[in-house]
Design an enzyme around this catalytic site. Sequence first.
Site, PDB file in Angstrom:
ATOM      1  N   ARG A 164      -4.402  -0.992  -1.868  1.00 35.14           N
ATOM      2  CA  ARG A 164      -5.297  -0.097  -2.931  1.00 35.14           C
ATOM      3  C   ARG A 164      -6.776  -1.022  -3.045  1.00 35.14           C
ATOM      4  O   ARG A 164      -6.639  -2.219  -2.847  1.00 35.14           O
ATOM      5  CB  ARG A 164      -4.881   0.235  -4.224  1.00 35.14           C
ATOM      6  CG  ARG A 164      -3.551   1.139  -4.140  1.00 35.14           C
ATOM      7  CD  ARG A 164      -3.312   1.635  -5.363  1.00 35.14           C
ATOM      8  NE  ARG A 164      -2.031   2.342  -5.520  1.00 35.14           N
ATOM      9  CZ  ARG A 164      -1.995   3.601  -5.117  1.00 35.14           C
ATOM     10  NH1 ARG A 164      -3.010   4.271  -4.867  1.00 35.14           N
ATOM     11  NH2 ARG A 164      -0.585   4.291  -5.163  1.00 35.14           N
ATOM     12  N   GLY A 165      -7.709  -0.571  -3.245  1.00 36.00           N
ATOM     13  CA  GLY A 165      -8.950  -1.409  -3.529  1.00 36.00           C
ATOM     14  C   GLY A 165      -9.435  -1.931  -2.046  1.00 36.00           C
ATOM     15  O   GLY A 165      -9.052  -1.535  -1.022  1.00 36.00           O
ATOM     16  N   ILE A 219       1.663  12.273  -1.615  1.00 37.17           N
ATOM     17  CA  ILE A 219       2.890  12.558  -2.259  1.00 37.17           C
ATOM     18  C   ILE A 219       2.819  13.516  -3.319  1.00 37.17           C
ATOM     19  O   ILE A 219       3.611  14.457  -3.378  1.00 37.17           O
ATOM     20  CB  ILE A 219       3.764  11.220  -2.339  1.00 37.17           C
ATOM     21  CG1 ILE A 219       5.353  11.720  -2.432  1.00 37.17           C
ATOM     22  CG2 ILE A 219       3.603  10.407  -3.568  1.00 37.17           C
ATOM     23  CD1 ILE A 219       6.488  10.763  -2.163  1.00 37.17           C
ATOM     24  N   ASP A 220       1.840  13.457  -4.056  1.00 41.32           N
ATOM     25  CA  ASP A 220       1.659  14.207  -5.065  1.00 41.32           C
ATOM     26  C   ASP A 220       1.085  15.648  -4.934  1.00 41.32           C
ATOM     27  O   ASP A 220       1.243  16.549  -5.611  1.00 41.32           O
ATOM     28  CB  ASP A 220       0.711  13.581  -6.161  1.00 41.32           C
ATOM     29  CG  ASP A 220       1.142  12.139  -6.872  1.00 41.32           C
ATOM     30  OD1 ASP A 220       2.399  11.803  -6.542  1.00 41.32           O
ATOM     31  OD2 ASP A 220       0.376  11.575  -7.424  1.00 41.32           O
ATOM     32  N   MET A 263       7.392  11.219  -9.399  1.00 44.19           N
ATOM     33  CA  MET A 263       5.892  10.898  -9.100  1.00 44.19           C
ATOM     34  C   MET A 263       5.023  12.151  -9.383  1.00 44.19           C
ATOM     35  O   MET A 263       5.566  13.250  -9.655  1.00 44.19           O
ATOM     36  CB  MET A 263       5.724  10.467  -7.665  1.00 44.19           C
ATOM     37  CG  MET A 263       6.098   9.111  -7.709  1.00 44.19           C
ATOM     38  SD  MET A 263       5.317   8.079  -6.295  1.00 44.19           S
ATOM     39  CE  MET A 263       5.593   6.413  -6.833  1.00 44.19           C
ATOM     40  N   TYR A 377      10.047   5.238  -6.898  1.00 45.75           N
ATOM     41  CA  TYR A 377       9.822   4.585  -5.202  1.00 45.75           C
ATOM     42  C   TYR A 377      10.679   5.030  -4.235  1.00 45.75           C
ATOM     43  O   TYR A 377      10.312   5.036  -3.293  1.00 45.75           O
ATOM     44  CB  TYR A 377       9.437   3.140  -5.508  1.00 45.75           C
ATOM     45  CG  TYR A 377       8.173   2.653  -6.382  1.00 45.75           C
ATOM     46  CD1 TYR A 377       6.989   2.596  -5.853  1.00 45.75           C
ATOM     47  CD2 TYR A 377       8.555   2.260  -7.727  1.00 45.75           C
ATOM     48  CE1 TYR A 377       5.773   2.706  -6.769  1.00 45.75           C
ATOM     49  CE2 TYR A 377       7.175   1.940  -8.531  1.00 45.75           C
ATOM     50  CZ  TYR A 377       5.888   2.106  -7.917  1.00 45.75           C
ATOM     51  OH  TYR A 377       4.876   1.885  -8.507  1.00 45.75           O
TER      52      TYR A 377
HETATM   53  N1  LIG Z   1     -14.389   6.787  -4.221  1.00 45.22           N
HETATM   54  C1  LIG Z   1     -14.169   5.932  -3.464  1.00 45.22           C
HETATM   55  N2  LIG Z   1     -15.033   5.470  -2.468  1.00 45.22           N
HETATM   56  C2  LIG Z   1     -14.681   4.694  -1.514  1.00 45.22           C
HETATM   57  N3  LIG Z   1     -13.510   4.326  -1.688  1.00 45.22           N
HETATM   58  C3  LIG Z   1     -12.482   4.713  -2.381  1.00 45.22           C
HETATM   59  C4  LIG Z   1     -12.991   5.413  -3.427  1.00 45.22           C
HETATM   60  N4  LIG Z   1     -11.839   5.753  -4.002  1.00 45.22           N
HETATM   61  C5  LIG Z   1     -10.789   5.068  -3.328  1.00 45.22           C
HETATM   62  N5  LIG Z   1     -11.389   4.226  -2.338  1.00 45.22           N
HETATM   63  C6  LIG Z   1     -10.710   3.471  -1.734  1.00 45.22           C
HETATM   64  O1  LIG Z   1      -9.400   4.170  -0.919  1.00 45.22           O
HETATM   65  C7  LIG Z   1      -8.194   3.566  -0.839  1.00 45.22           C
HETATM   66  C8  LIG Z   1      -7.002   4.189  -1.290  1.00 45.22           C
HETATM   67  O2  LIG Z   1      -7.340   4.803  -2.493  1.00 45.22           O
HETATM   68  P1  LIG Z   1      -6.238   5.121  -3.713  1.00 45.22           P
HETATM   69  O3  LIG Z   1      -6.829   5.685  -4.661  1.00 45.22           O
HETATM   70  O4  LIG Z   1      -5.500   3.813  -3.899  1.00 45.22           O
HETATM   71  O5  LIG Z   1      -5.200   5.957  -2.857  1.00 45.22           O
HETATM   72  P2  LIG Z   1      -4.980   7.385  -2.242  1.00 45.22           P
HETATM   73  O6  LIG Z   1      -6.196   7.351  -1.187  1.00 45.22           O
HETATM   74  O7  LIG Z   1      -3.657   7.473  -1.721  1.00 45.22           O
HETATM   75  O8  LIG Z   1      -5.590   8.190  -3.283  1.00 45.22           O
HETATM   76  C9  LIG Z   1      -8.499   2.162  -1.503  1.00 45.22           C
HETATM   77  O9  LIG Z   1      -8.514   1.085  -0.508  1.00 45.22           O
HETATM   78  C10 LIG Z   1      -9.551   2.531  -2.334  1.00 45.22           C
HETATM   79  O10 LIG Z   1     -10.662   1.233  -2.486  1.00 45.22           O
HETATM   80  O1  LIG Z   2       2.665   1.687  -8.135  1.00 51.91           O
HETATM   81  P1  LIG Z   2       1.707   2.275  -6.833  1.00 51.91           P
HETATM   82  O2  LIG Z   2       2.062   2.043  -5.550  1.00 51.91           O
HETATM   83  O3  LIG Z   2       0.199   1.555  -6.920  1.00 51.91           O
HETATM   84  O4  LIG Z   2       1.291   3.767  -7.033  1.00 51.91           O
HETATM   85  C1  LIG Z   2       1.922   4.714  -8.033  1.00 51.91           C
HETATM   86  C2  LIG Z   2       1.345   5.898  -7.642  1.00 51.91           C
HETATM   87  O5  LIG Z   2       1.104   5.946  -6.118  1.00 51.91           O
HETATM   88  C3  LIG Z   2       1.571   7.577  -5.955  1.00 51.91           C
HETATM   89  O6  LIG Z   2       2.745   7.922  -5.348  1.00 51.91           O
HETATM   90  C4  LIG Z   2       0.609   8.184  -4.915  1.00 51.91           C
HETATM   91  O7  LIG Z   2      -0.600   7.916  -5.476  1.00 51.91           O
HETATM   92  P2  LIG Z   2      -1.895   7.847  -4.216  1.00 51.91           P
HETATM   93  O8  LIG Z   2      -1.725   9.122  -3.588  1.00 51.91           O
HETATM   94  O9  LIG Z   2      -3.122   7.581  -5.002  1.00 51.91           O
HETATM   95  O10 LIG Z   2      -1.645   6.721  -3.316  1.00 51.91           O
HETATM   96  C5  LIG Z   2       1.458   8.286  -7.421  1.00 51.91           C
HETATM   97  O11 LIG Z   2       2.318   9.376  -7.389  1.00 51.91           O
HETATM   98  C6  LIG Z   2       2.028   7.064  -8.295  1.00 51.91           C
HETATM   99  O12 LIG Z   2       1.344   7.158  -9.520  1.00 51.91           O
END
Ligand SMILES: Nc1ncnc2c1ncn2[C@@H]1O[C@H](COP(=O)(O)OP(=O)(O)O)[C@@H](O)[C@H]1O
Ligand SMILES: O=P(O)(O)OC[C@H]1O[C@](O)(COP(=O)(O)O)[C@@H](O)[C@@H]1O
Length: 482
Positions: A164-165, A219-220, A263, A377
């Site tokens: 993430r990030g 997954i959500d 989740m 998880y």
């Molecule tokens: N608004 C955004 N603009 C650019 N990058 C983003 C933005 N939101 C999330 N990201 C990047 O996308 C990646 C995954 O986001 P995250 O929210 O953790 O998971 P998911 O894609 O599963 O929702 C991370 O590396 C994050 O920095």
């Molecule tokens: O503890 P973690 O790995 O940061 O993520 C937990 C979160 O990831 C998820 O499984 C999936 O979230 P994303 O789709 O943002 O990756 C959520 O249901 C849960 O809240």
Amino acid sequence: MDNNISCQMKVETGEAGYVLEDVPHLTDYIPDLPTYPNPLRSNPAYSVVKQYFVDADDTVPQKVVVHKDGPRGIHFRRAGPRQRVYFAPDEVHAAIVTCGGLCPGLNTVIREIVCALYHMYGVTRVLGIDGGYRGFYSKNTITLTPKFVNDIHKRGGTIIGTSRGGHDKPKIVDSIQDRGINQVYIIGGDGTQKGAAVIYQEVRRRGLKAVVAGIPKTIDNDIPVIDKSFGFDTAVEEAQRAINAAHVEAESAENGIGVVKLMGRYSGFIAMYATLASRDVDLCLIPESPFYLEGEGGLLEYVEKRLKDDGHMVIVVAEGAGQELLAAENSKTTTAQDASGNKLLQDVGLWLSDKIKAHFAKIPSMPITLKYIDPTYMIRAVPSNASDNVYCTLLAQSCVHGVMAGYTGFTSGLVNGRQTYIPFNRITEKQNNVVITDRMWARLLSSTNQPSFLGPKDVCEFKKQEPATQSVDGDNSKANDI
Ligand SMILES: Nc1ncnc2c1ncn2[C@@H]1O[C@H](COP(=O)(O)OP(=O)(O)O)[C@@H](O)[C@H]1O
Ligand SMILES: O=P(O)(O)OC[C@H]1O[C@](O)(COP(=O)(O)O)[C@@H](O)[C@@H]1O
Ligand SMILES: [Mg+2]
């Protein structure tokens, strides 16, 4: 070269209210690109297939239930191989990245992108970006070959890692440019697709002949437009094991209660489908449906009634349910976020278990035994099941066909059972939620017999809200309306 980036969608209209929400193409900003015959034409496995290539005009409707006089509505470009491609095999330098939380099927998607590139299009340079977006600029890459990925679909997780990030646009696009990557496959959820859209815009601004394509992972099931996300069925299936355990524990004790947390940050699809599949669940709580504990029609009254009637009960709670109740109780509302900016949730399962225990502690004639199971998880770390594996394969192949055909700035996705290319904006503009005024939630309420916790005024308010865009198994035009 036109470096004016238009964030506007490419929209085409036709007769009887037909609208095509099209995806960008490399030729939108790099004219006169050479094209090549699709190598699949001479592939012995595919050359015998009648109408293997997709007609350039094929589109897929978002809404399949229509009225006689109603408009034809929004359509998306149909996915699939095109007669001509915009990359010669030896020119392609592809990269695959996985971002965000885990989901069953990630490895299958990686495997099938690699195999489609190698076996269908003769491509031999495919890189895995290690550990999500930040891997573009802070880690070494992983060379992906069909041999390397051969068995990975049998494993949970992602062999190239995720995070993430770390979404640093200039550094990521510099890395794409410096390494000469010209096809970027980005697998991830809502956050990832937003990040992919930003990368696409920067690639286009720089005028690079590099395609940016997304594959939705969640997954959500919180991504709109698509029928359902890969790995969802596997997660629901895995959740059954926890629910079964909760049921066995509850049934075997006097006034036994099994609480299972699943989740679902903002969307309660996993909890809803796991409940509907199980039939052992007496109460399902999701983020979209508010509830209250005390008083007439409240949760605690219902639990008491269930125990008196049946002697045991099973509760499934999505992790995002009741967060407003937890926040109201904590004077210091938590603002903690993960590295991607997602709000960190409080443990509703523990909170609910404590509330139920405290309630029954005041009723000495009703001693209870409560078991709290948190398989969070476990349901996402498993390998994908057979049907998700097939789904992942089609999704990956469709994406590769679109990329080879020069489309860019799109997410591959299943719409009404057909593979399509969806513009990023459509995927990122809103979240997919369970609509509690639609039929699927009504089915759930009637299967568990739980109260809706809504008064007539609340129902009116919910009905006024704009419907979400999809169901897991139905017409994409309106959530759960099947
Ligand atoms: N608004 C955004 N603009 C650019 N990058 C983003 C933005 N939101 C999330 N990201 C990047 O996308 C990646 C995954 O986001 P995250 O929210 O953790 O998971 P998911 O894609 O599963 O929702 C991370 O590396 C994050 O920095
Ligand atoms: O503890 P973690 O790995 O940061 O993520 C937990 C979160 O990831 C998820 O499984 C999936 O979230 P994303 O789709 O943002 O990756 C959520 O249901 C849960 O809240
Ligand atoms: Mg997300």
